[in-house]
Design a protein around this motif. Structure first.
Motif: not given
Length: 174
Positions: A53-59
Motif C-alpha cells: 500500500x504505497x503510491x505516488x501523490x505528487x512529483x
C-alpha cells in the motif's frame, strides 16, 4: 435493473462486518501491487515492514503515500522516528519480503540484506530497484491503518528490470 440493485443492497446489509471485511480482502487480493520494504531508524530504534500500500501523490514536491497497520510491530517506532525509506523490491527479494512481512525479529530481518543510508538515516536496501528516503509530513486515520503522507528528500535508483509484485496472494515477477 433497479430491483437487482435493491436485492444487492439488502444482501450487503445482512452480511456481518466480518464477512464484508473478508469479501473486501478477497477483492483486494486481485489488485496487483509492487512489493516494498519500508524501514525507519532514529531515537525509537530501527524497524521495518513489507508493504504493497504505497503510491505516488505528487512529483512537485515529490510525495508518497504509505499505509501503516496500527497493529504492526513497526508502528510505534515509525511514528516516533518520523522518517521512513520505501525500498521497492526486485524479483530476487522474495525471501527478504517474507522476513519483513512476518514475525521475524528486527535484527534478523536486517541481517538478511545489505543496508546503507541517505539523508534521513532510515535504512536503504542497497540492491532495491529504487529507494525513496522520506520524512513523514502528516498522518491520517484510515481505519485499521494510518495513511502517511511522506516528503521524498532523497532517492537511490539501481539497475534492474524485474520487479517483485504481489497478486492473488502470491509473489509474481514483472
Amino acid at each position: 435493473m433497479q430491483m437487482m440493485s435493491l436485492e444487492k443492497e439488502a444482501e450487503m446489509e445482512t452480511k456481518t462486518a466480518e464477512q464484508r471485511s473478508l469479501d473486501y480482502r478477497n477483492a483486494m487480493a486481485r489488485l496487483g501491487a509492487a512489493v516494498n520494504i519500508v524501514t525507519t531508524n532514529g531515537a525509537a530504534g530501527r524497524a521495518g515492514f513489507a508493504a504493497t500500500a504505497v503510491c505516488s501523490v505528487s512529483d512537485n514536491p515529490p510525495t508518497l503515500l504509505v499505509c501503516l497497520n496500527r497493529n504492526a510491530s513497526a508502528y510505534k517506532v515509525v511514528k516516533t522516528n518520523g522518517v521512513i525509506c520505501v525500498n521497492t523490491l526486485a524479483a530476487h527479494h522474495e525471501v527478504l519480503s517474507t522476513l519483513f512481512g512476518g514475525k521475524t525479529p528486527a535484527d534478523e530481518r536486517f541481517a538478511a540484506g545489505s543496508w546503507g543510508v541517505l539523508e534521513t538515516g532510515a535504512p536503504v536496501l542497497e540492491d532495491a530497484l529504487v529507494s525513496f528516503d522520506c520524512r513523514i509530513r502528516e498522518a491520517h486515520d484510515g481505519g485499521t491503518h494510518d495513511i502517511l503522507i511522506c516528503d521524498v528528500v532523497g532517492m537511490k535508483i539501481n539497475a534492474g528490470d524485474e520487479a517483485l509484485m504481489y497478486f492473488n496472494r502470491r509473489y509474481r515477477v514483472l
